[in-house]
Every structure is written in C-alpha cells, then in structure tokens.
Scaffold this motif. Structure first.
Motif, PDB file in Angstrom:
ATOM      1  N   ALA A 194       0.837  -1.204   0.000  1.00 26.67           N
ATOM      2  CA  ALA A 194       0.000   0.000   0.000  1.00 26.67           C
ATOM      3  C   ALA A 194       0.872   1.254   0.000  1.00 26.67           C
ATOM      4  O   ALA A 194       0.557   2.246  -0.673  1.00 26.67           O
ATOM      5  N   GLU A 195       1.977   1.211   0.721  1.00 29.68           N
ATOM      6  CA  GLU A 195       2.878   2.368   0.764  1.00 29.68           C
ATOM      7  C   GLU A 195       3.476   2.641  -0.613  1.00 29.68           C
ATOM      8  O   GLU A 195       3.610   3.803  -1.022  1.00 29.68           O
ATOM      9  N   GLU A 196       3.840   1.600  -1.331  1.00 23.26           N
ATOM     10  CA  GLU A 196       4.418   1.762  -2.669  1.00 23.26           C
ATOM     11  C   GLU A 196       3.371   2.286  -3.650  1.00 23.26           C
ATOM     12  O   GLU A 196       3.667   3.149  -4.489  1.00 23.26           O
ATOM     13  N   VAL A 197       2.146   1.777  -3.542  1.00 23.41           N
ATOM     14  CA  VAL A 197       1.069   2.265  -4.400  1.00 23.41           C
ATOM     15  C   VAL A 197       0.813   3.740  -4.134  1.00 23.41           C
ATOM     16  O   VAL A 197       0.641   4.535  -5.063  1.00 23.41           O
ATOM     17  N   ALA A 198       0.793   4.126  -2.863  1.00 22.58           N
ATOM     18  CA  ALA A 198       0.568   5.530  -2.512  1.00 22.58           C
ATOM     19  C   ALA A 198       1.675   6.412  -3.072  1.00 22.58           C
ATOM     20  O   ALA A 198       1.414   7.489  -3.614  1.00 22.58           O
ATOM     21  N   GLU A 199       2.911   5.968  -2.965  1.00 20.69           N
ATOM     22  CA  GLU A 199       4.030   6.755  -3.490  1.00 20.69           C
ATOM     23  C   GLU A 199       3.899   6.935  -4.993  1.00 20.69           C
ATOM     24  O   GLU A 199       4.148   8.031  -5.521  1.00 20.69           O
ATOM     25  N   GLU A 200       3.503   5.890  -5.702  1.00 17.00           N
ATOM     26  CA  GLU A 200       3.309   5.987  -7.150  1.00 17.00           C
ATOM     27  C   GLU A 200       2.234   7.004  -7.494  1.00 17.00           C
ATOM     28  O   GLU A 200       2.412   7.873  -8.358  1.00 17.00           O
TER      29      GLU A 200
END
Length: 324
Positions: free
Chosen positions: A48-54
């Motif tokens: 979820a953190e990586e998706v948010a950063e993207e």
C-alpha cells in the motif's frame, strides 16, 4: 427559492442521472489525480505504501493553508472548506495522511448540459490498497463473488478501522473548479477508540455550541447551521430545513435559503456506546453552491451559443446553398 439535491455519486435532483461526459482532462483534473504526474506504469505486486508513493506523484506536504473568509463561522474540516479552489483543497486532503490517494470524477453528477465540456464534478481520496497481480481465473472468481454479494445485499465497507476517506463536491469551468461541499469519514483503529464525550468536546471547541443536537444509543448528531446572512438558524424560528447529510456517500441538499451548515454523526461502538467507533462529517455552504452551479450552467450555455453562432457565420461566409 432554489433547491438542489446532489448525491455523492452526486446527482442534481432535477433529473437523477449519472451520465459521463467526454473531452480532454482539465488542468485541475490532472493535478487532482497524482498518478498521472508520477509518470509511472502501475504493474507488479506492491505494498500500500508503494502504491501511494506511485499515485501521489510529486505531492509536497505539508500543503499550503488557505486563509478562511473574513467574518464567516468556522466551517473547515482540517483546513478544507467549501468555496476553496480545488487546486488548493486537493493537496490539503492528500497531505492529511501519507496513504491517501485520489481520484477526480468527471461524470455528470449535477446533471448539467455540458455541451461536451469535461467538468470535474467530484474529488475523492481514500487509503491505497496493496496491488496483487491476479490470474484471469481469480479475477473471474472475484467478479462472481461481488455479484453474489450485491444479490444478497451485502455491503462491502470502503473504509476500514484506522482509516479515513474524503469526498468533495466540485463545480466550475475547467481551470476554475471550486469545492461545493466537504465530507470526511473516519473509523478508529481497534483499541484506539476515543470516548464519545471527547469527540464532542473537540467538535464544540472548534465549531462552537451546536444549533442542534440529538442523541441515541448508537450515535450522536451535532449540527451548526447558518442562514445566508450569517445568523445562526436556531435564532430564526421556522428555519429548521437548514441541514445536510454528514454521511460521505449520501445525498446532499443545496438550497439558497440556507448558508453554511456543518453536520457530524458520532457512531458509537455496539459493545460500548460510550466509545466512538467512527465519525462522519460534512461541511457545505448551500447558497454559495447553488450560485456556483447556476453560474456554471450559464457559462456552459453561453459557450455553446457562441459556438453555434460562429458555426452559423462560417456557413454564411461559405455561401453554400442547396439546389432545388
């Protein structure tokens, strides 16, 4: 008196439809959806953190605060209030939590005749979810389960404990979008539920003494309502219609007989009603929303008449006529 009711998915009450409009994305729409700004292709498994950063792209936090209008009662939700430009409001929403990601909505929620102009009419932000690649068989199974859930009237909750979500109503011509109402939903994490009395105290400390309150075993409703003049509604006998719907995905009423309305529902835990399980809060400036919708409709009509006249003049200059 003009009255409109809008549903989030917003629908202007004159005719309840939700048809989409084509056209190019406006600058505000592109800014509102951070994924495009990031310039990345979303593929592969991701937290979820990586998706948010993207999806948040080049967003910088904290976002720049916008001064409140002079003389108006307090009606912002964490700095976001009706009347703000979407370009100013969307970063404030996203910066309220690092996992929030956004989508703008250009469906015709207000049932305006847009004449092909793509209007941003809504903006939502919710927690990013992990991205897991799935096989076609798994995707089909998910679709079948979703269909069964709908058939059995099972509602899948969007906001989980420890999460929040926002929805903004938006209106205005491309590049001039303004927030019409702000709604925020929060569910408290297990073991972190605050006392209902503490939530109420925090709300009163910010918004003042409510103009209306109502309690039940499972929820408490508080409202701060004002006339367009700025007078508190409870001081004006007969003005009991200045309400709004605090639930984020519920209908919203706009009428030029009312001004600013802030309304909140504090939902209690079933196992302990003294503790708050969730809060649902909405802020709207009803007369300003009606004026904004009306002005935008007039601008769209004027733009269409200008186009038609230019097309007619061009036809006359060509001098083309049928032969009989």
């Amino acid at each position: 008196m003009r009255t409109h009711s809008v549903m989030l998915g917003l629908m202007w009450v004159v005719v309840l439809t939700a048809s989409a409009c084509g056209g190019e994305k406006s600058g505000s729409e592109q800014r509102a959806t951070g994924a495009a700004a990031a310039g990345r292709t979303a593929s592969g498994n991701a937290t979820a953190e990586e998706v948010a950063e993207e999806q948040r792209g080049r967003l910088r936090c904290p976002a720049k605060a916008v001064a409140a209008p002079s003389g108006a009662p307090v009606h912002d939700i964490q700095g976001v209030r009706p009347g703000m430009r979407l370009a100013d409001a969307s970063p404030l929403v996203l910066c309220s939590h690092p996992l929030l990601v956004a989508t703008s909505d250009s469906s015709n929620r207000f049932n305006l005749e847009t004449h092909g102009v793509r209007l941003v009419q809504g903006f939502s932000a919710s927690f990013a979810r992990p991205r897991v690649e799935r096989s076609s068989k798994e995707i089909l199974a998910d679709m079948q389960q979703a269909a069964m859930d709908r058939g059995n009237n099972r509602v899948k909750r969007e906001v989980m404990p420890g999460e929040m979500a926002w929805t903004l109503g938006v209106m205005g011509m491309p590049g001039d979008e303004v927030v019409t109402d702000v709604a925020r939903e929060e569910w408290y994490a297990a073991g972190q539920e605050p006392a209902v009395s503490s939530v109420e105290e925090a709300l009163v400390a910010k918004y003042g003494t409510p103009t209306f309150s109502q309690r039940s075993d499972q929820q408490q409703l508080l409202r701060w309502a004002y006339l367009p003049s700025g007078a508190r509604v409870q001081d004006q006998p007969g003005y009991t219609t200045c309400t709004t719907n605090p639930f984020r995905n519920s209908p919203v009423n706009y009428t030029d007989a009312c001004g600013i309305v802030v309304e909140v529902v504090i939902q209690s835990m079933p196992s302990n009603p003294a503790l708050a399980q969730a809060t649902q809060l909405r802020s709207v400036n009803q007369v300003a929303a009606v004026e904004r919708i009306t002005a935008t409709a007039e601008q769209l009509q004027q733009r269409e008449m200008t186009r038609r006249n230019a097309q007619l003049n061009d036809a006359k200059k060509r001098g083309v006529a049928p032969t009989f």
